[in-house]
Design an enzyme around this catalytic site. Structure first.
Site, PDB file in Angstrom:
ATOM      1  N   HIS B  94      37.769   4.737   4.965  1.00 51.21           N
ATOM      2  CA  HIS B  94      37.931   6.184   4.846  1.00 51.21           C
ATOM      3  C   HIS B  94      36.632   6.816   4.364  1.00 51.21           C
ATOM      4  O   HIS B  94      35.864   6.182   3.643  1.00 51.21           O
ATOM      5  CB  HIS B  94      39.074   6.505   3.876  1.00 51.21           C
ATOM      6  CG  HIS B  94      39.439   7.953   3.887  1.00 51.21           C
ATOM      7  ND1 HIS B  94      38.789   8.882   3.117  1.00 51.21           N
ATOM      8  CD2 HIS B  94      40.348   8.628   4.618  1.00 51.21           C
ATOM      9  CE1 HIS B  94      39.302  10.074   3.359  1.00 51.21           C
ATOM     10  NE2 HIS B  94      40.249   9.956   4.269  1.00 51.21           N
ATOM     11  N   GLU B 142      37.462  11.172  12.167  1.00 47.87           N
ATOM     12  CA  GLU B 142      37.475  12.370  11.328  1.00 47.87           C
ATOM     13  C   GLU B 142      36.062  12.919  11.173  1.00 47.87           C
ATOM     14  O   GLU B 142      35.282  12.395  10.381  1.00 47.87           O
ATOM     15  CB  GLU B 142      37.992  12.043   9.927  1.00 47.87           C
ATOM     16  CG  GLU B 142      39.372  11.424   9.890  1.00 47.87           C
ATOM     17  CD  GLU B 142      39.921  11.422   8.462  1.00 47.87           C
ATOM     18  OE1 GLU B 142      40.828  12.214   8.192  1.00 47.87           O
ATOM     19  OE2 GLU B 142      39.428  10.637   7.642  1.00 47.87           O
TER      20      GLU B 142
END
Lengths: 223, 223, 223, 223
Positions: B94, B142
């Protein structure tokens, strides 16, 4: 772009390859490169860079640059500044200086823009395939268990080389260098027979009793 | 393997989604999943994991595990231990917890062996292509500039999604989730029309005034 | 506050001390603590924490928490969440999980506010003096060259203990635990004679063939 | 040892203070130092170091060196190599390049041995007290919330300076520099009135429209 096959010598922060010792070592390697016509490059630390770059004709790489833009980044250097200083290329993601995949992509991208060679280090075939998708100039595959050791990957695990080259080519045909444990001209020769475009070597040269002899021996493997 | 299309809710360390608040939020989401038949998974911290896992039927992921074997690793957890505790999957890399490419490869590999789902986060199309070579179960793309914002990537930069899916497929057809700024069912619908297999969302649910309403709205986009 | 002298057992991520193995080990240690009245605490990973905390009466620490507030911190836990789960204390800055001095100060400060014990690990006398200025509950001094080895610091370098205690007291009289290589009751006894308030031990218990026997032997050194 | 009161200018990786721009800026500052007799030092990146060191008479620091010995440390530099290149001092633990407490202690210790000045950056009074126990040559206290801003700590939170100096002195009387938001001669004057031995400044000089004017203004505050 480096001519291939190529020998890239990583000076690390070995005492025998840093400061004045590093300058002397670089001159020895540069002389061998000229005498033999072999394509050789060295990767040095940023404090020694200018001194070495000014004294040799072969390409001089940095061992690492940070994946940052200019700005409030105390203690960092970037590829744009390195280019201003005349750098020829950068080692990226060495096992002793691992980076995130986002940072590797950023560096490869920026280096292409400013016109600097990139060699991205990897630890196995799968990771090499991933890096191939980023289109660096070279991938240097070094199985971590062989780094710093006395057995070369071309000898101990030749299938690791052929598997890496095969899987890299299936993604994007980036030339592969072989690292970890390379010591002799025979190791170099074997690596090239297996399809590698050169080698990445460190202690085999930097810590050799007779570095001139060691680099000459390596060069034989290129011929 | 997660059923697609899927909504993955990252609880991060939001106060509204940690401890008892996290348990309550998980139950709300699980209820909506059952009522609607939508495929939803949540990603939680390791202290809350067991409590939440024991209270819901949907898949529960960890937000991070370390790329280490058992041994002298104070303050670390690994995928083998997570599996023993009944984990369904892990988020890897992430943007708030980046890893080296060597560690990502290790985790994806180990997770496959023990039978745990993997979602590897990426920041652009090129990095997604690199990660595709490692064959995780999902890639969640993302764009960092949109994370935590109010504009979804499917709205702001639809071409970023289609380009990512195209380049990923050229390497290895790993299903792509879309993250960053996803807020509404319309965002979800648009992402799926563009070829995504689902979304990764955080603040849009975790910080919603009415999380039940927010998740129901998102689910509409899956239908 | 832990009663002193105390034995703190760090389970690390040893396979013998993780998951169900960790639960069994914790029960053995708890039983010895009750039988002998010795002050013993254990430090575990966050996935095992609740399971172990619910099964024993002795204090249960986490081996690490992150120095972050609640918020967009994927893959992190903080001391406030740990407190909600009933944690008794935290190990900070273990040699396998070093932190910045700013983060150590933050954690010690937050732990005091929420009412959680802190043990900050250090590697020598000077660093112990620095940490003393932050007023943690305990300092655990572990010379790195002895960690995981078979020779205890109290035996190999007793002057390291006395020097550490002296310099710590000159800054702020924080109780000092001794780590690295502690194996036997004699090691514990020697450490306490030198002025330590207890020991931090890992492999000597976690990897013992007979952990019950090993912890009973250690406890003798407290008496 | 730097003469006090001193102005230390951190060039960071500002484009206006890197490469040829950095050389020009260093010459301007050096000229002002000679014209006014003010004690000024600059902290630069390792690629620019030699070029700047060879062109000025004032002390030149590095913004960071790694806490490593010579050896297999690709992409690192150490204090011994920096000394061979003629470095006058090092910034340690800047907020943009935090280090572990073990590494800070190592660097301060090695720098003393090779004869290089050390300035350790800290973020508050407590951390300053901890660092004081390591006996660096200077502590530069920079409240992180004020770094890069337009309000100086001497103006916004004068009590942060006096508290830091007081607690540092209670551990070990290391001279304190003040950083974060320092912009004008008045800021410098105020800092020194509060007991600081100088300032650490970055954007106020490096990003000034007229750096010569900006540094002259600062110097007024020393008088």
């Amino acid at each position: 772009m480096l001519e291939t096959p190529v020998i890239v010598v990583n000076f690390k922060l070995y005492e025998q390859a840093s400061g004045k010792n590093g300058l002397n070592l670089a001159k020895i390697i540069d002389t061998v490169s000229k005498e033999t016509g072999a394509s050789i490059a060295v990767a040095v630390n940023p404090l020694d860079f200018k001194m070495i770059k000014n004294s040799v004709d072969m390409p001089v790489f940095l061992q690492h640059v940070d994946a940052v833009e200019f700005g409030a980044k105390t203690g960092r250097i970037n590829v744009e500044l390195a280019k201003e200083h005349g750098i020829d290329g950068i080692l990226i993601n060495h096992s002793e200086r691992r980076m995130t995949i986002a940072d590797i992509e950023y560096l490869v991208h920026r280096a292409k823009i400013v016109g600097v060679n990139t060699i991205v280090c990897t630890n196995n075939a799968k990771v090499s395939a991933a890096i191939a998708a980023l289109s660096p100039d070279f991938i240097a595959m070094e199985p971590p268990e062989l780094i710093g050791g006395d057995v070369s990957v071309s000898r101990a695990r030749p299938e690791a080389i052929t598997e890496t080259i095969k899987i890299v080519n299936s993604v994007n045909p980036v030339p592969v260098l072989v690292g970890a444990g390379v010591k002799t001209g025979d190791d170099v020769k074997k690596a090239i027979e297996l399809g590698a475009k050169g080698v990445l070597i460190a202690s085999g040269i930097a810590k050799a009793n007779d570095p001139r002899k060691a680099i000459i021996d390596l060069v034989q493997g290129l011929m």
